[in-house]
Structure formats: C-alpha cells, structure tokens
Design a protein around this motif. Structure first.
Motif, PDB file in Angstrom:
ATOM      1  N   LEU A 140      37.751  21.342 -23.440  1.00 51.03           N
ATOM      2  CA  LEU A 140      37.896  20.254 -22.458  1.00 51.03           C
ATOM      3  C   LEU A 140      37.265  18.954 -22.962  1.00 51.03           C
ATOM      4  CD1 LEU A 140      37.183  22.473 -19.348  1.00 51.03           C
ATOM      5  CD2 LEU A 140      39.332  21.237 -19.760  1.00 51.03           C
ATOM      6  N   ILE A 141      36.112  19.083 -23.618  1.00 47.39           N
ATOM      7  CA  ILE A 141      35.440  17.875 -24.138  1.00 47.39           C
ATOM      8  C   ILE A 141      36.297  17.254 -25.246  1.00 47.39           C
ATOM      9  CG2 ILE A 141      33.430  17.086 -25.490  1.00 47.39           C
ATOM     10  CD1 ILE A 141      31.726  18.984 -23.697  1.00 47.39           C
ATOM     11  N   LYS A 142      36.818  18.113 -26.104  1.00 50.62           N
ATOM     12  CA  LYS A 142      37.671  17.600 -27.191  1.00 50.62           C
ATOM     13  C   LYS A 142      38.912  16.899 -26.627  1.00 50.62           C
ATOM     14  CE  LYS A 142      40.262  20.102 -29.986  1.00 50.62           C
ATOM     15  NZ  LYS A 142      40.610  21.325 -30.634  1.00 50.62           N
ATOM     16  N   GLU A 143      39.573  17.543 -25.694  1.00 53.80           N
ATOM     17  CA  GLU A 143      40.810  16.971 -25.138  1.00 53.80           C
ATOM     18  C   GLU A 143      40.547  15.702 -24.326  1.00 53.80           C
ATOM     19  OE1 GLU A 143      44.058  17.899 -25.667  1.00 53.80           O
ATOM     20  OE2 GLU A 143      43.123  19.155 -27.192  1.00 53.80           O
ATOM     21  N   LEU A 144      39.433  15.700 -23.573  1.00 53.09           N
ATOM     22  CA  LEU A 144      39.147  14.521 -22.750  1.00 53.09           C
ATOM     23  C   LEU A 144      38.744  13.339 -23.625  1.00 53.09           C
ATOM     24  CD1 LEU A 144      38.883  13.140 -20.010  1.00 53.09           C
ATOM     25  CD2 LEU A 144      36.615  14.154 -19.749  1.00 53.09           C
ATOM     26  N   SER A 145      38.000  13.610 -24.703  1.00 54.94           N
ATOM     27  CA  SER A 145      37.615  12.482 -25.562  1.00 54.94           C
ATOM     28  C   SER A 145      38.851  11.920 -26.263  1.00 54.94           C
ATOM     29  CB  SER A 145      36.507  12.858 -26.546  1.00 54.94           C
ATOM     30  OG  SER A 145      36.861  14.009 -27.234  1.00 54.94           O
ATOM     31  N   LYS A 146      39.777  12.807 -26.615  1.00 53.07           N
ATOM     32  CA  LYS A 146      41.014  12.346 -27.252  1.00 53.07           C
ATOM     33  C   LYS A 146      41.862  11.513 -26.262  1.00 53.07           C
ATOM     34  CE  LYS A 146      43.991  14.132 -30.718  1.00 53.07           C
ATOM     35  NZ  LYS A 146      45.326  14.478 -30.597  1.00 53.07           N
ATOM     36  N   ALA A 147      41.982  12.023 -25.038  1.00 56.16           N
ATOM     37  CA  ALA A 147      42.811  11.330 -24.042  1.00 56.16           C
ATOM     38  C   ALA A 147      42.240   9.966 -23.669  1.00 56.16           C
ATOM     39  CB  ALA A 147      42.939  12.203 -22.790  1.00 56.16           C
ATOM     40  N   SER A 148      40.908   9.873 -23.604  1.00 54.88           N
ATOM     41  CA  SER A 148      40.315   8.616 -23.120  1.00 54.88           C
ATOM     42  C   SER A 148      39.922   7.674 -24.252  1.00 54.88           C
ATOM     43  CB  SER A 148      39.095   8.917 -22.242  1.00 54.88           C
ATOM     44  OG  SER A 148      38.143   9.671 -22.955  1.00 54.88           O
ATOM     45  N   GLY A 149      39.886   8.194 -25.484  1.00 57.80           N
ATOM     46  CA  GLY A 149      39.347   7.412 -26.595  1.00 57.80           C
ATOM     47  C   GLY A 149      40.356   6.547 -27.330  1.00 57.80           C
ATOM     48  N   PRO A 150      40.008   6.188 -28.587  1.00 56.81           N
ATOM     49  CA  PRO A 150      40.837   5.233 -29.333  1.00 56.81           C
ATOM     50  C   PRO A 150      42.228   5.721 -29.716  1.00 56.81           C
ATOM     51  CG  PRO A 150      39.081   6.088 -30.720  1.00 56.81           C
ATOM     52  CD  PRO A 150      38.815   6.605 -29.342  1.00 56.81           C
ATOM     53  N   GLU A 151      42.491   7.021 -29.557  1.00 54.89           N
ATOM     54  CA  GLU A 151      43.875   7.485 -29.770  1.00 54.89           C
ATOM     55  C   GLU A 151      44.615   7.587 -28.446  1.00 54.89           C
ATOM     56  OE1 GLU A 151      43.837  10.242 -33.707  1.00 54.89           O
ATOM     57  OE2 GLU A 151      43.131  11.190 -31.885  1.00 54.89           O
ATOM     58  N   GLY A 152      43.883   7.385 -27.342  1.00 53.24           N
ATOM     59  CA  GLY A 152      44.469   7.544 -26.017  1.00 53.24           C
ATOM     60  C   GLY A 152      44.373   6.262 -25.209  1.00 53.24           C
ATOM     61  N   MET A 153      43.592   6.323 -24.118  1.00 54.83           N
ATOM     62  CA  MET A 153      43.529   5.197 -23.183  1.00 54.83           C
ATOM     63  C   MET A 153      43.027   3.902 -23.832  1.00 54.83           C
ATOM     64  SD  MET A 153      41.378   5.109 -19.635  1.00 54.83           S
ATOM     65  CE  MET A 153      39.791   4.981 -20.447  1.00 54.83           C
TER      66      MET A 153
END
Ligand code: GPP
Ligand code: IPE
Length: 294
Positions: A140-153
């Motif tokens: 969950l931490i990996k997926e949430l950081s990806k979704a909200s971070g520089p590759e995501g939001m």
C-alpha cells in the motif's frame, strides 16, 4: 444519488471524519501547524476517495475497518494537494471547501508546512496500522507513493501547469487528468479491493473501472466549472477559463462532454461486472461522480 448510497456515504463519512481528526489531533506538533492541518481537514469535502476505498474493500466481503487508516491517508494526501494547489505560486485561490483557503486563513509558509505535514502523516498512519500485515503495508505504501508522487499526481500537476494558455487535444488532456486526478482515485479503488482480498485479475478490472471513474470525475469537474453553482461547489466557478486551461466542454462542447460522460460511465459499469463484485455502492458511485453538483 440513490437513497441507499446517501445513507452509506453519510455513515462512512462520519467514521472517516472521526478517524482523520484523531490522527491529526494525536500528533505532538506546534499548535499553529496543528490548527492549520485541522482547518483544512475539518473543512470537509465530499470524501469520495476514502469512501470509494471502503466500498471497494467491502465489495470483496472484508470489513471496512481494515481499510479505514489507509482511506484516511488518501484523504490527507488529497487535502495536502488542494492546500498546495491553492497557493499563490499555483492557482492562487481564496476559497476552498466553502471557506478561506489555508494560506489566506493562516499564511503561505504555514500552508506549505500544513500540506507537508498531511502528506508525511499519511504514510506514518499506514506504517503504524496493526490491522494490516507487513506485506499489505509495504504494497500500500509503495502504490500510494507512486500514485501521489512524481510519476502520478505530482506529474499531473506539473503537466497541468505546462498546459495553461495552450489548446490541448483530448488525448493530451486525458493524459494530464489520468495523473492529476485519476491516480488517487485509482489507488483508492484498487487499494480498497486489495485489502478486501480481490484476486490479481479482479484488481486489474477494478483498475479499469477506476480509470473511467477518474475521467468521469474530471469531465464533471469541468462541466461544473461552467454551469455549477458557487455555493454548492464551495469554490469559485469559471477558474478554468480565467487560468486559460483546456477543458472537455471547451473541446467537445457541453453536449459532447455529456455524451463522453455517458460513454465512460457505461465502460466503468462493464469493468465492474468483470471484476466479479456484486456491489451496488460501487455501481452507484459511477452515477454519483458523473452527476454530482459539487
Ligand atoms: C501536487 C499537487 C499540488 C497536486 C494538485 C492536484 C489537484 C487535483 C488539484 C486540483 O485541481 P484543479 O485545480 O483542477 O481543481 P480545483 O478547481 O478544485 O482547484
Ligand atoms: C481533483 C479535483 C478536481 C480537485 C477537487 O477534488 P474534490 O472535488 O474531490 O474536492 P473535495 O470534495 O475533496 O473538496
């Protein structure tokens, strides 16, 4: 909105609000920082991301309690993104969720720190969840950081800024929204289904469902910016035009944007059927997102 979705949303919203407040209240931090974080958290909003996460978890037969902390984490990240989006360096807005924006109520530096505080606390609360296994927390931490971070939001926000004053085509517009708005919604649905015990193939279909939800969300957001009511929205209308942003109604016309919504809503429903869930709430959320007035 159907009566049963309304009852469900009211009930889950109360759980989410209580837990969110407790998480922020429990932090031992400077009083002004806490006040500023609580100010934006308490301002409300639709809480659609955490509600989607709980509904996706429950759709696979799991109690929503196991997903509650992660759902709050998503809302903290969403709230941080709005605080930063409203700053003078970004959209420079004065009103959000029916009240003064965080930097107007406090000051710019405090608003930046309140956003930083919410972003980092989101990961802290997931890491501290006893109801989740280490394997679940790591995913969950990996997926949430990806979704909200520089590759995501964060990427979406950058592309959105770069797209100002340009006439983008639909493909380009959707590539921006997929990240800026879509990624957190995607994480909410997929993360909830994952906690609920969905299989890998079911998660793939939930991901398709959530992809369409993100696009629907954005089309309706663009439509409301043209024909919505400021009082209902709790934020000014007409900002896309004043910030010279490309939007669905501008590219497709109002009628065309509505037709596009209907097409995506149908696609979202098909993906949901394939995801092997019998959840009227997840289905009702499609119609709620496409027809909301705030
Ligand atoms: C990393 C950051 C700061 C991300 C912001 C993401 C986001 C969805 C902003 C609001 O978009 P908007 O400006 O289209 O919506 P609104 O009209 O609500 O301001
Ligand atoms: C992604 C966008 C367009 C920003 C607003 O999101 P919401 O419309 O979900 O805002 P709240 O209800 O949480 O205030």
């Amino acid at each position: 909105m159907t009566q049963s979705l309304k009852t469900y949303m009211d009930n889950r919203m109360e759980l989410i609000n209580q837990q969110l407040e407790q998480f922020v209240y429990a932090l031992e931090i400077p009083a002004r920082l806490q006040e500023s974080m609580l100010y934006s958290i308490r301002a409300g909003g639709k809480r659609i991301r955490p509600i989607l996460m709980l509904a996706a978890c429950e759709a696979y037969g799991e109690s929503s309690h196991r997903a509650l902390a992660v759902a709050c984490a998503v809302e903290m990240i969403h709230t941080y993104s709005l605080i930063h989006d409203d700053l003078p360096a970004m959209d420079d807005d004065d009103v959000r969720r029916g009240q003064l924006t965080n930097h107007k109520q406090f000051d710019e530096a405090t608003a930046i720190l309140a956003g930083d505080g919410l972003l980092t606390t989101a990961f802290y609360v997931i890491a501290n969840q006893d109801a989740l296994t280490d394997q679940e927390k790591s995913y969950l931490i990996k997926e949430l950081s990806k979704a909200s971070g520089p590759e995501g939001m964060v990427a979406g926000q950058m592309l959105d800024m770069e797209g100002e004053n340009k006439r983008l085509d639909i493909k380009h517009l959707e590539a921006i929204h997929k990240r800026k708005t879509g990624e957190l919604l995607r994480f909410s649905a997929v993360g909830g289904a994952y906690i609920g015990g969905a299989t890998d193939s079911q998660l793939k279909e939930i991901e398709v469902y959530a992809g369409y939800l993100g696009l629907l969300f954005q089309i309706q957001d663009d439509i409301l910016d043209v024909i919505g009511d400021e009082q209902d929205l709790g934020k000014p209308v007409g900002s896309d035009e004043s910030n010279r942003k490309s939007t669905y109604p501008q590219l497709l016309g109002l009628e065309g944007a509505i037709e596009q919504k209907e097409h995506y809503a149908q696609k979202a429903k098909e993906a949901l059927w394939k995801a092997g869930v019998d959840s009227t709430y997840l289905e009702d959320i499609i119609d709620y997102i496409s027809n909301r007035n705030n």
